[in-house]
Design a protein around this motif. Structure first.
Motif, PDB file in Angstrom:
ATOM      1  N   HIS A  25       0.817  -1.202   0.000  1.00 34.74           N
ATOM      2  CA  HIS A  25       0.000   0.000   0.000  1.00 34.74           C
ATOM      3  C   HIS A  25       0.859   1.264   0.000  1.00 34.74           C
ATOM      4  O   HIS A  25       0.361   2.352  -0.231  1.00 34.74           O
ATOM      5  CB  HIS A  25      -0.897   0.031   1.238  1.00 34.74           C
ATOM      6  CG  HIS A  25      -2.030  -0.937   1.171  1.00 34.74           C
ATOM      7  ND1 HIS A  25      -1.884  -2.283   1.394  1.00 34.74           N
ATOM      8  CD2 HIS A  25      -3.340  -0.751   0.905  1.00 34.74           C
ATOM      9  CE1 HIS A  25      -3.056  -2.881   1.290  1.00 34.74           C
ATOM     10  NE2 HIS A  25      -3.953  -1.973   0.984  1.00 34.74           N
ATOM     11  N   GLN A  69      -5.417  -9.713  -3.950  1.00 27.80           N
ATOM     12  CA  GLN A  69      -5.558 -10.308  -2.629  1.00 27.80           C
ATOM     13  C   GLN A  69      -4.919  -9.359  -1.626  1.00 27.80           C
ATOM     14  O   GLN A  69      -3.745  -9.004  -1.756  1.00 27.80           O
ATOM     15  CB  GLN A  69      -4.876 -11.673  -2.578  1.00 27.80           C
ATOM     16  CG  GLN A  69      -5.513 -12.656  -3.530  1.00 27.80           C
ATOM     17  CD  GLN A  69      -4.887 -14.019  -3.467  1.00 27.80           C
ATOM     18  OE1 GLN A  69      -3.725 -14.180  -3.129  1.00 27.80           O
ATOM     19  NE2 GLN A  69      -5.670 -15.040  -3.795  1.00 27.80           N
ATOM     20  N   THR A  70      -5.696  -8.959  -0.633  1.00 28.85           N
ATOM     21  CA  THR A  70      -5.274  -7.937   0.315  1.00 28.85           C
ATOM     22  C   THR A  70      -5.183  -8.526   1.714  1.00 28.85           C
ATOM     23  O   THR A  70      -6.164  -9.066   2.219  1.00 28.85           O
ATOM     24  CB  THR A  70      -6.276  -6.763   0.289  1.00 28.85           C
ATOM     25  OG1 THR A  70      -6.292  -6.209  -1.034  1.00 28.85           O
ATOM     26  CG2 THR A  70      -5.901  -5.689   1.278  1.00 28.85           C
ATOM     27  N   ARG A  92      -5.985  -4.159   4.764  1.00 33.03           N
ATOM     28  CA  ARG A  92      -6.852  -3.300   3.949  1.00 33.03           C
ATOM     29  C   ARG A  92      -6.817  -1.869   4.450  1.00 33.03           C
ATOM     30  O   ARG A  92      -7.047  -1.612   5.625  1.00 33.03           O
ATOM     31  CB  ARG A  92      -8.283  -3.817   3.990  1.00 33.03           C
ATOM     32  CG  ARG A  92      -9.166  -3.074   3.022  1.00 33.03           C
ATOM     33  CD  ARG A  92     -10.511  -3.715   2.909  1.00 33.03           C
ATOM     34  NE  ARG A  92     -11.174  -3.218   1.709  1.00 33.03           N
ATOM     35  CZ  ARG A  92     -12.278  -3.710   1.253  1.00 33.03           C
ATOM     36  NH1 ARG A  92     -12.852  -4.721   1.854  1.00 33.03           N
ATOM     37  NH2 ARG A  92     -12.828  -3.192   0.182  1.00 33.03           N
ATOM     38  N   HIS A 111      -7.369   2.483  -1.379  1.00 34.28           N
ATOM     39  CA  HIS A 111      -6.249   1.891  -2.099  1.00 34.28           C
ATOM     40  C   HIS A 111      -6.685   0.919  -3.186  1.00 34.28           C
ATOM     41  O   HIS A 111      -5.879   0.205  -3.744  1.00 34.28           O
ATOM     42  CB  HIS A 111      -5.304   1.197  -1.114  1.00 34.28           C
ATOM     43  CG  HIS A 111      -4.482   2.151  -0.321  1.00 34.28           C
ATOM     44  ND1 HIS A 111      -5.003   2.896   0.721  1.00 34.28           N
ATOM     45  CD2 HIS A 111      -3.186   2.508  -0.416  1.00 34.28           C
ATOM     46  CE1 HIS A 111      -4.056   3.656   1.231  1.00 34.28           C
ATOM     47  NE2 HIS A 111      -2.942   3.444   0.562  1.00 34.28           N
ATOM     48  N   HIS A 133     -11.619  -9.219  -5.733  1.00 34.42           N
ATOM     49  CA  HIS A 133     -10.840  -8.769  -4.569  1.00 34.42           C
ATOM     50  C   HIS A 133     -11.088  -9.698  -3.389  1.00 34.42           C
ATOM     51  O   HIS A 133     -12.216  -9.857  -2.954  1.00 34.42           O
ATOM     52  CB  HIS A 133     -11.250  -7.334  -4.214  1.00 34.42           C
ATOM     53  CG  HIS A 133     -10.364  -6.674  -3.225  1.00 34.42           C
ATOM     54  ND1 HIS A 133     -10.791  -5.627  -2.448  1.00 34.42           N
ATOM     55  CD2 HIS A 133      -9.071  -6.896  -2.865  1.00 34.42           C
ATOM     56  CE1 HIS A 133      -9.798  -5.228  -1.661  1.00 34.42           C
ATOM     57  NE2 HIS A 133      -8.764  -5.988  -1.897  1.00 34.42           N
ATOM     58  N   VAL A 135     -10.041 -10.320   0.569  1.00 36.20           N
ATOM     59  CA  VAL A 135      -9.460  -9.620   1.709  1.00 36.20           C
ATOM     60  C   VAL A 135      -9.347 -10.600   2.873  1.00 36.20           C
ATOM     61  O   VAL A 135     -10.334 -11.230   3.255  1.00 36.20           O
ATOM     62  CB  VAL A 135     -10.325  -8.404   2.120  1.00 36.20           C
ATOM     63  CG1 VAL A 135      -9.715  -7.684   3.310  1.00 36.20           C
ATOM     64  CG2 VAL A 135     -10.509  -7.457   0.944  1.00 36.20           C
ATOM     65  N   PRO A 188      -7.308  -9.961   6.322  1.00 32.65           N
ATOM     66  CA  PRO A 188      -6.353  -9.236   7.166  1.00 32.65           C
ATOM     67  C   PRO A 188      -5.702 -10.161   8.190  1.00 32.65           C
ATOM     68  O   PRO A 188      -6.396 -10.893   8.901  1.00 32.65           O
ATOM     69  CB  PRO A 188      -7.207  -8.182   7.870  1.00 32.65           C
ATOM     70  CG  PRO A 188      -8.533  -8.192   7.202  1.00 32.65           C
ATOM     71  CD  PRO A 188      -8.688  -9.513   6.536  1.00 32.65           C
ATOM     72  N   CYS A 225       0.237  -6.367   0.920  1.00 33.03           N
ATOM     73  CA  CYS A 225       0.112  -6.066   2.346  1.00 33.03           C
ATOM     74  C   CYS A 225       0.555  -4.607   2.522  1.00 33.03           C
ATOM     75  O   CYS A 225       0.236  -3.788   1.667  1.00 33.03           O
ATOM     76  CB  CYS A 225       0.896  -7.065   3.196  1.00 33.03           C
ATOM     77  SG  CYS A 225       2.638  -7.245   2.762  1.00 33.03           S
TER      78      CYS A 225
END
Length: 168
Positions: free
Chosen positions: A29, A51-52, A55, A59, A67, A69, A71, A106
């Motif tokens: 990010h 793939q996050t 988050r 962004h 997408h 997500v 975390p 990430c």
């Protein structure tokens, strides 16, 4: 949940994302721009799947981009978190097999994204050590500097997950 340890001695990467193998990208990010100052990496439609693992609002990715997500902290992971990392790696491999362009990201694109990308590379036939070397060569020598994540990879994520679940 704490998702990022402050490590001022770890420099931001020079690019928002880096191609590790054809179609498989790793990024973050935030990166160091041409001026040397931090800049935000905003994903629009450069990738088919993003793939996050951390988050941050604003962004991206753009509308219409798939997408995922999940975390996770840049630290010890429990069995559920490791299972999620494994699912993301499988989804990344499936997307690559379909000819899609994948970004795993990430904060800086070093540790959490490195864990998913390395597991995907191992699933695609690389040894763990080859995967780690390739990620560090293509993204940054700082990639996978979280030794716990390297231990997870060397142990094997399935085994690490079982050990974590037994400890819970």
């Amino acid at each position: 949940m704490r998702t990022r340890r402050k490590q001022p001695d770890v420099p931001a990467p020079d690019t928002p994302w880096s191609e590790i193998t054809p179609g498989l990208w790793m990024g973050g990010h935030e990166f160091r721009g041409r001026s040397g100052q931090p800049e935000f990496a905003v994903v629009r439609d450069e990738f088919d799947l993003v793939q996050t693992l951390l988050r941050l609002p604003g962004h991206g990715p753009g509308t219409g981009v798939e997408h995922h997500v999940w975390p996770i902290p840049d630290g010890p992971l429990d069995g559920t978190q490791l299972a999620g990392v494994m699912r993301l790696a499988v989804a990344a491999c499936d997307a690559l097999d379909a000819g899609r362009k994948v970004l795993v990201r990430c904060y800086h694109g070093y540790n959490r994204s490195g864990l998913v990308v390395a597991h995907a590379l191992v699933r695609r036939g690389h040894s763990t050590e080859e995967a780690i070397r390739l990620i560090r060569a293509r993204r940054s020598p700082w990639a996978l500097h979280n030794e716990l994540f390297v231990e997870y990879l060397r142990t094997g994520l399935s085994t690490a997950r079982l050990l974590e679940e037994l400890a819970e």
